[in-house]
Enzyme design. Sequence first.
Site, mmCIF file in Angstrom:
data_model
loop_
_atom_site.group_PDB
_atom_site.id
_atom_site.type_symbol
_atom_site.label_atom_id
_atom_site.label_comp_id
_atom_site.label_asym_id
_atom_site.label_seq_id
_atom_site.Cartn_x
_atom_site.Cartn_y
_atom_site.Cartn_z
ATOM 1 N N LYS A 1 12.631 -41.952 -50.441
ATOM 2 C CA LYS A 1 12.740 -42.683 -49.173
ATOM 3 C C LYS A 1 14.106 -43.364 -49.093
ATOM 4 O O LYS A 1 14.584 -43.875 -50.101
ATOM 5 C CB LYS A 1 11.663 -43.786 -49.113
ATOM 6 C CG LYS A 1 10.251 -43.309 -48.861
ATOM 7 C CD LYS A 1 9.308 -44.512 -48.818
ATOM 8 C CE LYS A 1 7.847 -44.091 -48.733
ATOM 9 N NZ LYS A 1 7.482 -43.487 -47.450
ATOM 10 N N ARG B 1 -2.384 -38.615 -49.658
ATOM 11 C CA ARG B 1 -3.457 -37.665 -49.350
ATOM 12 C C ARG B 1 -3.825 -36.827 -50.568
ATOM 13 O O ARG B 1 -4.952 -36.372 -50.704
ATOM 14 C CB ARG B 1 -3.038 -36.786 -48.168
ATOM 15 C CG ARG B 1 -1.863 -35.904 -48.440
ATOM 16 C CD ARG B 1 -1.242 -35.345 -47.172
ATOM 17 N NE ARG B 1 -0.495 -36.363 -46.427
ATOM 18 C CZ ARG B 1 0.067 -36.160 -45.242
ATOM 19 N NH1 ARG B 1 -0.046 -34.990 -44.631
ATOM 20 N NH2 ARG B 1 0.733 -37.121 -44.634
HETATM 21 N N1 BES Z 1 2.949 -44.810 -47.858
HETATM 22 C C1 BES Z 1 3.512 -43.979 -46.881
HETATM 23 C C2 BES Z 1 3.063 -44.311 -45.464
HETATM 24 C C3 BES Z 1 3.493 -45.660 -44.910
HETATM 25 C C4 BES Z 1 4.564 -45.737 -44.054
HETATM 26 C C5 BES Z 1 2.778 -46.805 -45.193
HETATM 27 C C6 BES Z 1 4.935 -46.963 -43.516
HETATM 28 C C7 BES Z 1 3.140 -48.024 -44.673
HETATM 29 C C8 BES Z 1 4.217 -48.123 -43.827
HETATM 30 C C9 BES Z 1 3.116 -42.523 -47.140
HETATM 31 O O1 BES Z 1 2.934 -42.179 -48.465
HETATM 32 C C10 BES Z 1 4.219 -41.670 -46.626
HETATM 33 O O2 BES Z 1 5.292 -41.764 -47.153
HETATM 34 N N2 BES Z 1 3.936 -40.861 -45.611
HETATM 35 C C11 BES Z 1 4.903 -40.001 -45.033
HETATM 36 C C12 BES Z 1 4.242 -38.659 -44.806
HETATM 37 C C13 BES Z 1 5.201 -37.559 -44.446
HETATM 38 C C14 BES Z 1 6.105 -37.242 -45.609
HETATM 39 C C15 BES Z 1 4.401 -36.366 -44.036
HETATM 40 C C16 BES Z 1 5.357 -40.620 -43.719
HETATM 41 O O3 BES Z 1 4.550 -41.269 -43.059
HETATM 42 O O4 BES Z 1 6.519 -40.496 -43.392
HETATM 43 MN MN MN Z 2 4.742 -41.599 -49.435
#
Ligand code: BES
Ligand code: MN
Length: 487
Positions: free
Chosen positions: A263, A337
């Site tokens: 990230k 997931r």
């Molecule tokens: N933990 C994150 C989701 C999240 C985002 C929680 C903002 C709280 C605040 C999750 O693991 C994630 O990174 N999801 C990705 C999925 C994508 C790669 C398909 C996302 O939401 O960008």
């Molecule tokens: Mn994630």
Amino acid sequence: MKVFAAPRDVENLKSQTLGILLFEGEKEVLECFSALSPGLLGQLDLERFRGKKESRLFRAEPGHSPSRILVVGLGPEEKADSDVFREGAALLVKAASAVGAEDLEIWTSRQPDQRLSQALAEGALLGGYRFDRYKEVPEEERGNVGVVYVAGGEESGLEKGALIACGQLLARDLANEPGNVINPLTLAEKAQEVAQQGNFECRVYDEKELEEMKMGLLLAVGQGSKTPPRLIHLVYRPREEPLGRIALVGKGITFDTGGLNIKPGEYMRTMKGDKTGAAVILGVFRGLARLCPPIEVHGLIGAAENAVGSRSYRPDDIVRGRKGKTVEIDNTDAEGRLTLADVLSFACELKPSVVIDIATLTGACAIALGPYTAGLFSNDDSLAEEILGASRRSGERFWRLPIDDDRLRKKLESPVADLVNTGGREGGALTAAMFLEAFLDKDIRWAHLDIAGVDNYKEPFGYYSKGASGYGARTLLEFLVSLGPEE
Ligand code: BES
Ligand code: MN
Ligand code: ZN
């Protein structure tokens, strides 16, 4: 903080700090106190205090009893649901602690029945919360309202509210802890503490056992961290023959760097909160210990750290989970997931009639619903309605989103595996929920709560403080206690 009922007796207040909740245009409560504080009514008029929602007034009355009067507006009476009172109580507690009060007595013209007493207790306790265990705060700034009296409060409502709020406060405390303190191992220790205090069974599976259990997806996500993953299993059993069995599953990513799909910095910030689902489950168990609904409740947490390292799982990897299905990894940041898939498979093997998971799963859900509403997905309309009912009582907003879009579901097809772990940007919260559904038994009623975006607030408001919200703990507890015989 302790919350007690006090007699509705103007002459004998329990606290020198009087907190009044006032409807818009209302004079009733003020008139009760006009003998004690002759100037109060006039001063409110002078300041044009009309009881507008969230408006506040403070009046010091040196030498008088009470010596401080706080007034918080509730807005129009006809719009005043439980959550308005919850917020009002919280704002009174925040205002009282800002002026250094150690206790507070709350008055409102509406006679507190069980529901209202519950809401006031919840608001007071949640409003008094701060996460400051790592910060040196001077005594006079600390602000610590230790006791709240509710004038005319109803005991069982106050107690229920206190138990539900304490569950949520534990969730906040755990979620607020940083990733250098809470990792899969220390999260498991916290679970064991909760189990010990509440007399629950608790079993923690280590990485070798997870291997034997074929939990390849949970293991893959956790393999990049020096702290290996854990599966945590708590069980609450009622004293009497249980009326049913429910499994609750929480996402327990103790820190989410995104993995090799790392990230960017501004998105990695707050990812200590990616264990909020797990924190909520532990909070719910804290509440269960004394709310004692007549159902068997299993709490399951897949704990892992999504870290970057030479052992991290990779994009393109193909991983087999407990259910036997293989998953092609498109993006290592869609890790939640994967861990949930294995834990949901395990949950179904316990043969519960209902499975509910709660997870900070997708940024897409936050984009869809904003920071004050969480997502609800379900394969069962009546379960969805029951959860929405609990959500209306708790004041935590949830909104149902669909998982029946078969065309969108095709996004999860992979040329090389049974599924791929992402479904693209559009409808990202929906495809994440559909991914989870693929690991559930069809005949089990299931709901998925996506709390990404509501798990954490940058600024305090209402009964929230800065940081973790513990969102979902109240709704799940309301849901669980409603399954018992009518109160
Ligand atoms: N933990 C994150 C989701 C999240 C985002 C929680 C903002 C709280 C605040 C999750 O693991 C994630 O990174 N999801 C990705 C999925 C994508 C790669 C398909 C996302 O939401 O960008
Ligand atoms: Mn994630
Ligand atoms: Zn995550």
